[in-house]
Design a protein around this motif. Structure first.
Motif, short mmCIF file in Angstrom:
data_model
loop_
_atom_site.label_atom_id
_atom_site.label_comp_id
_atom_site.label_asym_id
_atom_site.label_seq_id
_atom_site.Cartn_x
_atom_site.Cartn_y
_atom_site.Cartn_z
N VAL A 204 -6.50 -15.02 -2.82
CA VAL A 204 -7.15 -14.36 -3.96
C VAL A 204 -7.83 -13.08 -3.52
CG1 VAL A 204 -8.97 -14.54 -5.68
CG2 VAL A 204 -7.44 -16.48 -5.29
N GLU A 205 -8.53 -13.12 -2.37
CA GLU A 205 -9.23 -11.92 -1.91
C GLU A 205 -8.28 -10.81 -1.47
OE1 GLU A 205 -9.74 -15.11 1.41
OE2 GLU A 205 -9.64 -15.03 -0.80
N ASP A 206 -7.00 -11.15 -1.28
CA ASP A 206 -5.99 -10.13 -0.97
C ASP A 206 -5.56 -9.37 -2.22
OD1 ASP A 206 -5.92 -10.89 1.71
OD2 ASP A 206 -4.34 -12.38 1.36
N VAL A 207 -5.49 -10.08 -3.35
CA VAL A 207 -4.93 -9.47 -4.56
C VAL A 207 -5.99 -8.91 -5.51
CG1 VAL A 207 -2.88 -10.93 -4.48
CG2 VAL A 207 -4.84 -11.65 -5.85
N ALA A 208 -7.25 -9.32 -5.34
CA ALA A 208 -8.27 -8.88 -6.29
C ALA A 208 -9.61 -8.70 -5.60
CB ALA A 208 -8.41 -9.87 -7.43
N ARG B 136 1.48 -7.34 -2.99
CA ARG B 136 0.54 -7.65 -1.91
C ARG B 136 1.20 -8.57 -0.87
NH1 ARG B 136 -4.63 -5.35 -0.51
NH2 ARG B 136 -4.58 -6.06 1.63
N SER B 137 2.00 -9.50 -1.34
CA SER B 137 2.67 -10.41 -0.41
C SER B 137 3.67 -9.67 0.47
CB SER B 137 3.38 -11.53 -1.17
OG SER B 137 4.56 -11.07 -1.81
N GLN B 138 4.12 -8.49 0.02
CA GLN B 138 5.05 -7.67 0.80
C GLN B 138 4.32 -6.69 1.71
OE1 GLN B 138 7.31 -5.86 -2.35
NE2 GLN B 138 8.25 -7.79 -2.97
N GLY B 139 3.00 -6.80 1.77
CA GLY B 139 2.22 -5.96 2.68
C GLY B 139 1.75 -4.65 2.09
N ILE B 140 1.90 -4.46 0.78
CA ILE B 140 1.45 -3.22 0.15
C ILE B 140 -0.06 -3.34 -0.11
CG2 ILE B 140 1.72 -1.69 -1.84
CD1 ILE B 140 4.62 -2.61 -2.01
N PRO B 141 -0.86 -2.41 0.42
CA PRO B 141 -2.32 -2.55 0.41
C PRO B 141 -2.99 -2.18 -0.91
CG PRO B 141 -1.73 -0.52 1.51
CD PRO B 141 -0.43 -1.21 1.17
N ARG C 49 10.32 -0.82 -3.08
CA ARG C 49 9.04 -0.27 -2.65
C ARG C 49 9.05 0.05 -1.17
NH1 ARG C 49 6.54 -4.59 -6.41
NH2 ARG C 49 6.31 -3.37 -8.28
N ARG C 50 9.70 -0.79 -0.40
CA ARG C 50 9.72 -0.53 1.03
C ARG C 50 10.42 0.79 1.34
NH1 ARG C 50 7.93 -4.70 3.96
NH2 ARG C 50 7.85 -6.75 3.01
N VAL D 227 1.11 4.69 -6.17
CA VAL D 227 -0.33 4.54 -5.91
C VAL D 227 -0.55 4.21 -4.43
CG1 VAL D 227 -2.39 3.17 -6.42
CG2 VAL D 227 -0.87 3.86 -8.28
N ALA D 228 0.26 3.32 -3.89
CA ALA D 228 0.11 2.95 -2.48
C ALA D 228 0.30 4.14 -1.56
CB ALA D 228 1.11 1.85 -2.13
N ALA D 229 1.14 5.10 -1.99
CA ALA D 229 1.40 6.29 -1.19
C ALA D 229 0.35 7.38 -1.39
CB ALA D 229 2.78 6.85 -1.52
#
Length: 356
Positions: free
Chosen positions: A336-340, A119-124, A11-12, A99-101
């Protein structure tokens, strides 16, 4: 820490070169709008002035998109002002990266760990709804040599697709089973190794009746959800940017799709035919059998209370904690608020049908 297993492409790397890399991928990614609407035109074509919305899948079309198929055919998206299209995924396509792009506004992935890891890899990206409340993945064994509890796995050989190994590790960790006492073999998607006795148990989606047709219903199962691994399946997600700037299109999507899935619940045969219209390569009997079985996992006590697509914060937290315990995050685990987000569910609470 171990390397996350739920990525199809880097993904990176994709996100660094979206102009060329993503463009070349999309040349072969057909837009699926082939269902015929009651008016005779292509479903999803949209009324004049409709808002375009595309959904990127993580894999190929299957019973997990029956709600969208029937909503397209019935014109539910057109009715709410959306020009909706689906883009297929596949083994060489990373839907999350697309989707991120910004190549699609929303996406759907089969299992929640993919989103947590991204999300843990910084993908918003964030989940805004869940299609399947109880993950159907399980380990099955033949009834003449049943494996009925996690302790029964000790000394046994377990098979399944390579990507399901992390699910098996999570299952063992949740049930305090030493992984050194169980052998895992990547056997692919076929159930043949279980039938021939090469493995004692096999990992599969319980709703995939077509996959285990040779075995029939003569088996014993140990589902993830019932043994300490409460994952979500068929998760809908979007980007932080869409949630901030265009949440209304996601709200409209949820309203129309919830209506579609509620219709599917009582009209499996019709929905299966809509899927075949959309994607002629799928087999009608397979979609009908798999889709019918999926209803037990989509509609639950939670959907009866909070409507189709609902999700719980505590379930997400359990998943994050377990994946952190397994060392699957290369950085700090996401919150949790980062992923959902519950923003879309709250906004559509009155229009998402409550059913079980």
């Amino acid at each position: 820490m171990s390397t996350p297993m739920f990525t199809d492409l880097s993904r990176r790397n994709l996100l660094k070169g979206t102009g060329v890399a993503l463009g070349s991928l999309l040349l072969g990614n057909a837009l699926l709008t082939g269902c015929s609407s009651p008016g005779g035109g292509p479903a999803g074509a949209g009324a004049k002035g409709a808002t375009p919305l595309s959904m990127q899948l993580g894999w190929l079309l299957n019973s997990g998109q029956m709600g969208e198929a029937i909503a397209l055919q019935k014109g539910y998206y057109d009715d709410i002002g959306l020009q909706f299209k689906i883009k297929q995924g596949g083994p060489s396509i990373d839907g999350i990266a697309l989707v991120a792009a910004g190549e699609s506004q929303i996406g759907q992935i089969s299992s929640s760990p993919s989103l947590m890891l991204a999300r843990s890899q910084g993908i918003p990206i964030k989940a805004f709804g869940v299609g399947v409340q109880e993950h159907p993945y399980a380990w099955i064994s033949k009834s003449d040599s049943p494996i009925e509890s996690p302790d029964d796995l000790i000394g046994k050989t377990v098979g399944g697709p390579a990507t399901s190994e992390i699910l098996f590790k999570a299952f063992l960790a949740a049930n305090k089973i030493d992984p050194e006492k169980v052998e895992y073999v990547a056997t692919g998607d076929t159930i043949a190794p279980l039938l021939t006795g090469q493995v004692d148990a096999f990992g599969t989606w319980l709703n995939s009746k077509s996959q285990r047709r040779e075995l029939g219903e003569d088996f014993v199962s140990m589902p993830l959800a019932k043994f300490g691994v409460p994952l979500y399946a068929y998760i809908y997600y979007t980007t932080d940017e869409v949630l901030e700037k265009n949440p209304e299109i996601v709200e409209h999507y949820m309203e129309a799709t919830a209506k579609g899935w509620t219709y599917v619940r009582d009209n499996i045969d019709e929905a299966a035919k809509a899927m075949v219209q959309m994607s002629p390569e799928v087999k009608l009997d397979d979609i009908k059998d798999d889709g019918g079985a999926l209803m037990d996992y989509i509609f639950s006590a939670d959907t009866k209370t909070d409507g189709w697509g609902t999700m719980k914060k505590e379930v997400w937290q359990t998943q994050i904690d377990l994946w952190d315990e397994l060392g699957q995050f290369n950085s700090a685990p996401p919150k949790v608020e980062d992923v959902a987000t519950w923003q879309i569910l709250d906004a559509t609470a009155d229009v998402r049908p409550k059913a079980s």
